[in-house]
Design a protein around this motif. Structure first.
Motif: not given
Length: 653
Positions: A327-333, A401-405, A410-422
Motif C-alpha cells: 500500500f502506498v501512503t501519502r508520503h510515497g512510502n 510520518e509513521s502516524v500518517d502512514d 487504515v483508511r485504505g485497506v480496512v473497509p469503510v463500514d468496519r471499525r478498527v482496534v489499534l
C-alpha cells in the motif's frame, strides 16, 4: 648526531627472532598466565563451595552450560576435589614449561594447559577473562607447532598467532573508535571511577591533566587501530608498536588489577616479531610465508560468502510472505502488510503496530490466535524501512510520518463500514495513540502492549539512562551490518520462542542493516520529541487497555505511574464526553471512562519482549485483548439501546 642515528636505528629496526626462540618465549609467557590463573583458583578455593561465586549448582544454569554435552563434560570435573586437582596439575605443568628446553614434550604440556582451560571454562564463569582466551590460543598453536617436525607447519602456526594478534588489536581499536567515549576521551576517567577496575588516584590525575589523558587515550586508539602497519617498512615499526602494546598491558595490570594481561597478550608478540622480520634476514632464513596467501584467500571467500548470504536474506525480506500486499501512503512510502481472519464479519479489525527495531512477526502468537479462533480480521504491517516496506520520501524523518502512514493504511485497506482496534507494542503504542486522534470514530478501541510514553525520558531515570545505550547499540548494529557482518550475527534466544514458521524470516530481518537503519532513524526522532514533550496527554476518544509486562513495572515504578496517566487520558475523555447537555451518555469514549472498559492489566512473569515472544505470556495478552473486545462490543450494544430508548422517549413526549 651519530648517537641520534644509532638510537633511531635501534628503535626503528626489525626484531630478529628465530622460529624456535619465538616459540619458546610465547609458550613460557602463556604458561606463566596459566600458572597465575590456577594459583588464584587454588587460593580462592572457597568460591567452589555452595553459595560461592563458582558454585557448580549455579554455574550449570549459566548460558555457557546450556549445551548438554558441555554441561555433562563440565559436570564430570565439577567436584571440588577434581577441580582443585586439575588446577594443581596445571600449575605443575606451567612451572615445568618455564624451564629451559626445546623438547616435543613441551608441546604436549601446552596442549594440556589449553585443553584444561576449555574444560574448566563453564566451571569458572566468574574469574575467566580475555587473558585466558589468549593463553589458550597461544598454547594450542605452540603445542601443535612443537609436536610437528615440519618447519612449514611450524611457520603456519606462528603466522596464525601473528594474524590473530593483528586482528585482536585492530578490531579492539576500531570498535573503540566507533564509541563516543573514546573519541571524546571520557572513557579512561569513566573506567577509573568504577568499583571493579577503577583507581581513585589515576582518576584524579585524569581530571588534573585532561589534555594528557586525552592524548593517552587517543594514543592507545592509534596503536590498536594501526597495529597491522607493523608489516610495513620492512619491520622497522615492530619495536615501537610492540613496546607501546606491552606498556598498555602493563598499565592495565597495575592500574586495573588485570595482572594476567601483562603476560597473556605479550605472548602474542614473539610471533609478530618473527613474521615482521624481512624474509632475507638470516634469523628467519627459510620462513614459509604461504600462510599469508592462504589467509587472504580465506578472507576473500568469507567476504564473498557474507555478501551472498546478505543478498539472499535481503531478497527474502523484501519479497515478504506469499500473502503480502503493498500500500502506498501519502508520503510515497510502500507499506507491506498481511491480512487474515474473518473477511465479512462485523467485528472490529485489529491493526497491529510493532515497536522500535521490531518486526510485525513479533505479534505472531497473538495474531494467529485471533485469526484462527475469533471473528476478528487482523492487519499487521511493517513501517517504512522495515521488512518489505520501503521508505520513498526523502524529507527528514519525524514520528508524524509513521502516524500518517498508519492512518492512510487504515483508511485504505480496512473497509469503510468496519471499525478498527489499534494494537501497539512499545513505540507502536505511542504511534497508535497519535493515529487514534486522526481516525476519530473509525477507532473502536486501543490496546497498548507495554507501550512507550512520551514523558518517559524526562521522568524515568532508568529509561533516560538507557537511552544512550540503546542509541549506541542501534547505531553500531546498523554500521556493522552495513559492513556485511550479518553472517556472524548469533541467533538470539527469544527468536526460537516464536512460532516455528516465522523464525527464519525474522532472523533474516534482524541480520539486515535496513531494520537497524530504520530503528536508528526512529530512535533519533523519539529522543528529540520525547525530551521536548510538554507533559500533557490529550484526552483520547476511545476506550483503551494497557497490558504491562510485570518486569517493566517492577523494575521501574515510574513506568506504572506513566501507564496510569495514559489510562486516565482515556477515562478523562469519558468524563468529559460521557455526560451530554441532556444528561445522557455520550459516545463510546464515555463508556471507556464511566463503564470501566480497559484499564491496566499486568502479565505476570513477562518482560518487555517476552510479552510477545513467549507463548504463554502472549496467549495471556491475547486473552486480555479478547476480554477487552468483548467489553467494547457490549458497550456498543448498550449505547445503541440507549440511543433507541432516547428516541422512543422523545416520540412519547
Amino acid at each position: 648526531m651519530r648517537y641520534l642515528r644509532k638510537l633511531a636505528s635501534a628503535v626503528f629496526s626489525p626484531v630478529p627472532v628465530s622460529r624456535d626462540r619465538a616459540l619458546g618465549i610465547s609458550e613460557r609467557l602463556s604458561a606463566l598466565t596459566t600458572l597465575s590463573s590456577s594459583l588464584e583458583y587454588l587460593h580462592q578455593r572457597k568460591q567452589l563451595d555452595p553459595g560461592g561465586l563458582n558454585d557448580w549448582d549455579i554455574m550449570k544454569k549459566s548460558p555457557e552450560s546450556k549445551n548438554l554435552f558441555i554441561r555433562r563434560v563440565s559436570g564430570a570435573v565439577a567436584g571440588k576435589h577434581v577441580t582443585l586437582a586439575l588446577h594443581a596439575s596445571r600449575a605443575a605443568v606451567s612451572a615445568g614449561l618455564l624451564l629451559p628446553g626445546n623438547s616435543r614434550l613441551r608441546g604436549a604440556g601446552s596442549l594440556f594447559l589449553g585443553a584444561t582451560t576449555c574444560l574448566l571454562a563453564a566451571r569458572h564463569r566468574y574469574g575467566t577473562d580475555g587473558s585466558d582466551q589468549v593463553a589458550t590460543l597461544v598454547q594450542g598453536a605452540t603445542g601443535l607447532a612443537r609436536l610437528s617436525t615440519s618447519p612449514q607447519t611450524k611457520d603456519a602456526f606462528l603466522w596464525y598467532v601473528a594474524l590473530q594478534a593483528n586482528l585482536s588489536y585492530a578490531a579492539s581499536g576500531w570498535v573503540k573508535l566507533i564509541g563516543e567515549r573514546w573519541r571524546d576521551a571520557s572513557a579512561l576517567p569513566g573506567v577509573m571511577r568504577t568499583r571493579t577496575y577503577g583507581s581513585e588516584g589515576v582518576y584524579r590525575l585524569t581530571q588534573r591533566y585532561p589534555r594528557t589523558s586525552k592524548y593517552l587515550q587517543h594514543g592507545v586508539l592509534a596503536m590498536e587501530c594501526l597495529f597491522p602497519v607493523v608489516y610495513l617498512a620492512g619491520g622497522r615499526l615492530t619495536r615501537p608498536f610492540l613496546a607501546s602494546a606491552v606498556g598498555f598491558h602493563v598499565a592495565n595490570g597495575f592500574v586495573m588489577g588485570l595482572g594476567r594481561f601483562m603476560t597473556a597478550f605479550p605472548s602474542l608478540h614473539p610471533m609478530v616479531a618473527y613474521t615482521t622480520v624481512p624474509a632475507s634476514h638470516p634469523a628467519v632464513a627459510g620462513r614459509d610465508d604461504r600462510a599469508v596467501k592462504a589467509a587472504a584467500v580465506l578472507l576473500a571467500a568469507g567476504v564473498a560468502l557474507s555478501a551472498a548470504v546478505a543478498v539472499q536474506r535481503r531478497a527474502a525480506v523484501l519479497e515478504g510472505w506469499p500473502t503480502s500486499r503493498k500500500f502506498v501512503t501519502r508520503h510515497g512510502n510502500e507499506l507491506m502488510y498481511e491480512t487474515g481472519g474473518a473477511e465479512f464479519s462485523e467485528e472490529p479489525v485489529l491493526v497491529f503496530c510493532a515497536g522500535l527495531a521490531s518486526t510485525s512477526e513479533h505479534f505472531s502468537w497473538i495474531t494467529e490466535r485471533f485469526v484462527n479462533e475469533t471473528e476478528h480480521a487482523v492487519v499487521s504491517y511493517a513501517r517504512a524501512g522495515y521488512g518489505g516496506s520501503l521508505r520513498r520520501t526523502t524529507v527528514p524523518y519525524e514520528l508524524a510520518e509513521s502516524v500518517d502512514d498508519l492512518e492512510d493504511l487504515v483508511r485504505g485497506v480496512v473497509p469503510v463500514d468496519r471499525r478498527v482496534v489499534l494494537v501497539g507494542h512499545s513505540l507502536g503504542g505511542e504511534l497508535i495513540r497519535r493515529a487514534a486522534a486522526r481516525l476519530g470514530d473509525r477507532v473502536a478501541g486501543l490496546v497498548y502492549l507495554d507501550p512507550a510514553h512520551p514523558a518517559e525520558l524526562q521522568r524515568s531515570e532508568r529509561q533516560s539512562k538507557g537511552a544512550k545505550d540503546l542509541r549506541d547499540t542501534i547505531a553500531h548494529a546498523s554500521l556493522y551490518l552495513r559492513l556485511g557482518t550479518g553472517v556472524l550475527m548469533s541467533r538470539p534466544d527469544w527468536l526460537d520462542r516464536l512460532p516455528k514458521a516465522y523464525r527464519e524470516r525474522v532472523f533474516a530481518q534482524y541480520t539486515d542493516a535496513r531494520l537497524w537503519k530504520a530503528g536508528k532513524r526512529e530512535w533519533e526522532a523519539v529522543e528529540k520529541e520525547f525530551r521536548a514533550f510538554d507533559g500533557r496527554i490529550d484526552p483520547i476518544g476511545a476506550p483503551g487497555l494497557i497490558i504491562a509486562a510485570q518486569q517493566t513495572v517492577d523494575q521501574d515504578p515510574e513506568q506504572l505511574l506513566l501507564y496510569n496517566e495514559l489510562a486516565h487520558a482515556h477515562q478523562d475523555q469519558g468524563e468529559h464526553d460521557g455526560q451530554g447537555e441532556d444528561g445522557g451518555l455520550g459516545g463510546l469514549g464515555g463508556l471507556g471512562g464511566l463503564g470501566g472498559l480497559g484499564g491496566i492489566k499486568v502479565v505476570e512473569g513477562s518482560d518487555h519482549d517476552s510479552l510477545l515472544t513467549n507463548a504463554p505470556h502472549a496467549h495471556r495478552a491475547a486473552d486480555l485483548i479478547a476480554e477487552f473486545l468483548g467489553s467494547v462490543r457490549g458497550a456498543g450494544v448498550r449505547q445503541e439501546e440507549h440511543v433507541r430508548q432516547e428516541r422512543r422517549e422523545g416520540v412519547e413526549r
